[in-house]
Design a protein around this motif. Sequence first.
Motif, short mmCIF file in Angstrom:
data_model
loop_
_atom_site.label_atom_id
_atom_site.label_comp_id
_atom_site.label_asym_id
_atom_site.label_seq_id
_atom_site.Cartn_x
_atom_site.Cartn_y
_atom_site.Cartn_z
N VAL A 1 -12.00 4.16 -28.72
CA VAL A 1 -10.88 3.25 -29.04
C VAL A 1 -9.78 4.04 -29.75
O VAL A 1 -10.00 4.61 -30.82
CB VAL A 1 -11.34 2.06 -29.92
N GLY A 2 -8.61 4.10 -29.11
CA GLY A 2 -7.47 4.81 -29.67
C GLY A 2 -6.54 3.88 -30.43
O GLY A 2 -6.92 2.78 -30.85
N GLU A 3 -5.30 4.33 -30.58
CA GLU A 3 -4.32 3.60 -31.39
C GLU A 3 -3.48 2.67 -30.50
O GLU A 3 -3.65 1.46 -30.50
CB GLU A 3 -3.46 4.65 -32.09
N ALA A 4 -2.57 3.26 -29.75
CA ALA A 4 -1.66 2.49 -28.88
C ALA A 4 -1.15 3.45 -27.82
O ALA A 4 -1.07 4.66 -28.06
CB ALA A 4 -0.50 1.94 -29.69
N PRO A 5 -0.78 2.94 -26.64
CA PRO A 5 -0.31 3.85 -25.60
C PRO A 5 1.07 4.44 -25.91
O PRO A 5 1.85 3.87 -26.67
CB PRO A 5 -0.23 2.95 -24.36
N GLY A 6 1.34 5.59 -25.32
CA GLY A 6 2.67 6.21 -25.39
C GLY A 6 3.37 6.07 -24.05
O GLY A 6 2.92 5.32 -23.16
N LYS A 17 -2.65 3.94 -17.78
CA LYS A 17 -3.99 4.32 -18.26
C LYS A 17 -3.89 4.92 -19.66
O LYS A 17 -2.94 5.67 -19.92
CB LYS A 17 -4.52 5.47 -17.39
N PRO A 18 -4.91 4.68 -20.53
CA PRO A 18 -4.87 5.30 -21.85
C PRO A 18 -5.14 6.81 -21.81
O PRO A 18 -5.85 7.29 -20.91
CB PRO A 18 -5.99 4.61 -22.63
N PHE A 19 -4.61 7.52 -22.76
CA PHE A 19 -4.89 8.96 -22.96
C PHE A 19 -4.69 9.82 -21.71
O PHE A 19 -5.61 10.49 -21.25
CB PHE A 19 -6.29 9.15 -23.56
N VAL A 20 -3.49 9.76 -21.17
CA VAL A 20 -3.15 10.65 -20.05
C VAL A 20 -1.96 11.55 -20.40
O VAL A 20 -1.56 12.38 -19.61
CB VAL A 20 -2.85 9.86 -18.74
#
Length: 198
Positions: A40-45, A53-56
């Motif tokens: 679980v991360g923070e928020a998308p950029g 997609k998250p964390f790309v």
Amino acid sequence: MSELNIIKERIKEISENYKDDTIGGWITGDGPIPCNILFVGEAPGKTEVEEGKPFVGVAGKNFEYYLELIGLKREEIRITNTCYFRPIKIKKTANGKTSISNRTPKISEINLFKDILEKEINLVNPKIIITLGNIPLKNLTSFKSIGQCHGALIYNEKFKAHIFPMYHPSSLTYNRNDEFKKMYKEDWYKFKEALDTI
Ligand code: URA
């Protein structure tokens, strides 16, 4: 409608109706359901919203490097965020142009998604939840700071799962010293060991 689609529709609805501050799009989690391992991360950029997609983006590259280092593939894990929309700030620069940058999600913004993240956790039914940085840590546990608990395996009654707090992969960008990098890497190896015990 499937539970996953209900989650997606709620994220869309909350994001599209949000008027209290500026945001730049939204995404959902990514990866198999159910899944033993949930990050679980923070928020998308920006890149995450563009690719859906998250964390790309840059943090995602760091993340995947360490994931591979301990022998895990992205297809084997699920990854999501605490705040599903991208919080942004828009500034006018001296030459009249506008610049857009990410901002940390506010507590009120995180709270908009609290029940949705919990729904996603229940649906994924993980054995271990890895919180990346302070934002998911404070949202899901009573710890006050990642410095207190990173690299430790803690059982969480509410989620009936272990929690493994880690620094956020983007912390490598502003903590460039060797000591931090060494500690960060050691936490990944501790996480690998934890996987064998749960
Ligand atoms: N950082 C996060 O916390 N989440 C993302 O999805 C991307 C970067």
